[in-house]
Design a protein around this motif. Structure first.
Motif, short mmCIF file in Angstrom:
data_model
loop_
_atom_site.label_atom_id
_atom_site.label_comp_id
_atom_site.label_asym_id
_atom_site.label_seq_id
_atom_site.Cartn_x
_atom_site.Cartn_y
_atom_site.Cartn_z
N CYS A 153 33.95 5.51 20.92
CA CYS A 153 33.94 6.73 20.12
C CYS A 153 35.36 7.31 20.08
CB CYS A 153 32.98 7.73 20.77
SG CYS A 153 32.24 8.87 19.63
N GLU A 156 35.64 13.80 20.29
CA GLU A 156 34.43 14.61 20.41
C GLU A 156 33.85 14.93 19.04
OE1 GLU A 156 31.20 16.66 21.21
OE2 GLU A 156 32.32 15.38 22.62
N ALA A 159 31.82 12.01 18.00
CA ALA A 159 30.53 12.04 18.71
C ALA A 159 29.61 13.10 18.11
CB ALA A 159 30.76 12.32 20.18
N ARG A 163 25.84 12.59 16.83
CA ARG A 163 24.80 13.34 17.52
C ARG A 163 23.96 14.17 16.54
NH1 ARG A 163 28.00 16.24 20.27
NH2 ARG A 163 28.33 14.76 21.97
N LEU A 172 21.56 11.15 21.70
CA LEU A 172 22.79 10.46 22.06
C LEU A 172 22.90 10.50 23.58
CD1 LEU A 172 25.33 9.05 20.93
CD2 LEU A 172 26.47 11.27 21.00
N ALA A 175 28.59 9.24 24.69
CA ALA A 175 29.65 8.93 23.74
C ALA A 175 30.85 8.48 24.56
CB ALA A 175 30.00 10.17 22.91
N LYS A 177 34.49 6.82 25.07
CA LYS A 177 35.76 6.71 24.34
C LYS A 177 36.28 5.27 24.37
CE LYS A 177 38.78 7.75 28.28
NZ LYS A 177 39.78 8.66 28.85
N SER A 215 31.83 11.22 29.53
CA SER A 215 31.02 11.48 28.34
C SER A 215 30.46 12.89 28.39
CB SER A 215 29.88 10.47 28.24
OG SER A 215 28.99 10.82 27.21
#
Length: 448
Positions: A153, A156, A159, A163, A172, A175, A177, A215
């Motif tokens: 991902c 944010e 994500a 989401r 979700l 997420a 990275k 996450s």
């Protein structure tokens, strides 16, 4: 041992395709919960040697294969039941995509009522990832998907877009990275063997734990709900009534060149009464005193020079073959049995010469798939996965029978006590045929 239903938290990690990050995330979860003091038992769907090595190091527990076609329902049920008796968490890593294969990962999850989490590489998409996950989750009504793990991902905000697009029934879970520090090392047949990079893996596992904890969605870091595991009709943890290999020693090649060995196969031989003696064709001078030899698959093409130069081992294995004792050579073991092997750099080296013919690597082209070895001893299920070819070999005694295609599978050679093929056999699929193979007879009646 109790034969009652046992409840244990379990989750099945699946994906829309290969190369989505399933093994990395499964290993990260195994290490995270292991660090919490939990006993984590991990299973890998399908015939795989490399991923289980990684997952075993991450979980500090043995990792077994689960495959309904290769091993049967009863075997898979028993292995899950045995694990549930000691584990605080069971993780199952799927193979390929969620619905790929027959049976598929989804079939296995549905058969044993294990909830699935979808791992998806979301690089280059946002709401579309939610659409794909929703489609997978609703494709079949006998499979329950509990959430999406968005891998690689970008931010944010990335994500958040995923989401918000997911339905309430499909949260979700994480997420994750993009982070090259947690990526597992690979080579031409898949991941690098764990023992070759053990120290590096430890660093990656620890980085992966931090990666999970970063996450903003915490659903992945809580134990999943318990699943009911029932005992199978046959307890595969118990020795079979007929210990056909009692008093016999089987010498098994195991080193950096020959390591494609299912623990289930070793356990099957032991359950039949055999003693196991490991040896190294790379480093040892002779074969141990044994009644049979098993040369499993591996990476002989990465060690051609060293294998070629160990002429004392050549003489020892050639003498063993000349004695007529049983010798099973699978895939890399078969290549080692041939007269010559040409490696990935095009260099040709002499090998054992107990099977006429030459082997050569061929880059990225290869063969893979599930097959049944049809041999005089019986039928043993297994698979092929290689990127090499052989030429000028003898007339085969038979061929593998492909799972879903009428064309002949891999050639199978038998001469004196040698059985050689590209096929990797799964011994628990037919213990009687396996025993006959290592006894050097075509049927157990001959050994009675």
């Amino acid at each position: 041992m109790s034969q009652e239903t046992i409840y244990c938290p379990a989750i099945f990690l699946t994906a829309p395709a290969s190369n989505q990050g399933k093994t990395t995330i499964t290993a990260a979860l195994a290490r995270y919960f292991t660090k919490q003091g939990k006993v984590v038992r991990v299973f890998k769907t399908g015939p795989d040697y490399l991923d289980p090595q990684i997952l075993a190091q991450a979980s500090k527990q043995p990792v077994e294969q689960l495959d309904i076609w290769m091993a049967g329902d009863d075997y898979c049920q028993d292995r899950l039941y045995q694990a549930a008796q000691i584990a605080d968490l069971i993780l199952i890593e799927g193979a390929m995509g969620m619905f790929d294969g027959d049976p598929s990962s989804a079939d296995l999850a549905a058969r044993f009522g294990i909830p699935m989490a979808i791992v998806m590489d979301v690089k280059g998409m946002a709401q579309t990832a939610a659409a794909l996950a929703t489609g997978l989750a609703n494709f079949r009504d006998d499979v329950r998907v509990v959430g999406l793990i968005a891998n690689r991902c970008g931010s944010e905000r990335h994500a958040e877009l995923i989401r918000d697009a997911l339905p309430p029934s499909l949260p979700l879970l994480a997420a994750l990275k993009r982070d090259e520090d947690v990526t597992l090392p690979e080579r031409h047949l898949g991941l690098v063997q764990a023992e070759e990079v053990a120290d590096e893996l430890e660093l990656r596992f620890e980085a992966a734990v931090d990666w999970l904890q970063e996450s903003t969605d915490a659903g992945l870091l809580t134990l999943p709900e318990p699943v009911a595991f029932l005992p199978a009709e046959q307890d595969y943890a118990e020795a079979p009534a007929k210990r056909h290999l009692q008093g016999r020693t089987i010498a098994v090649a195991r080193d950096a060149a020959f390591s494609f060995i299912y623990d289930a196969n070793l356990n099957a031989l032991k359950s039949l009464g055999a003693e196991i003696a490991f040896f190294s064709p790379l480093n040892d001078a002779t074969v141990p005193d044994a009644d049979a030899v098993w040369l499993p698959g591996g990476y002989p093409e990465l060690h051609t020079k060293a294998l070629s130069e160990n002429t004392s081992m050549h003489s020892s294995l050639q003498a063993f073959f000349a004695s007529g004792k049983p010798l099973l050579a699978e895939c890399g073991g078969m290549l080692y049995s041939l007269e010559e092997l040409t490696d990935l750099e095009g260099q040709c080296y002499p090998m054992l010469g107990i099977l006429s013919g030459q082997g050569a690597m061929r880059g990225k082209r290869g063969c893979q798939g599930m097959q049944t070895a049809v041999i005089p001893q019986g039928e043993i299920r297994g698979h092929a996965h290689h990127r090499s070819r052989s030429a000028n070999t003898p007339e085969p005694v038979g061929h593998g029978r492909r799972q879903r295609h009428p064309a002949p599978g891999e050639a199978i050679y038998q001469q004196q006590g040698l059985t050689a093929s590209y096929l990797h056999l799964f011994f628990p699929s037919n213990l009687d045929a396996t025993a006959a193979l290592f006894l050097g007879v075509t049927s157990l009646a001959e050994s009675a």
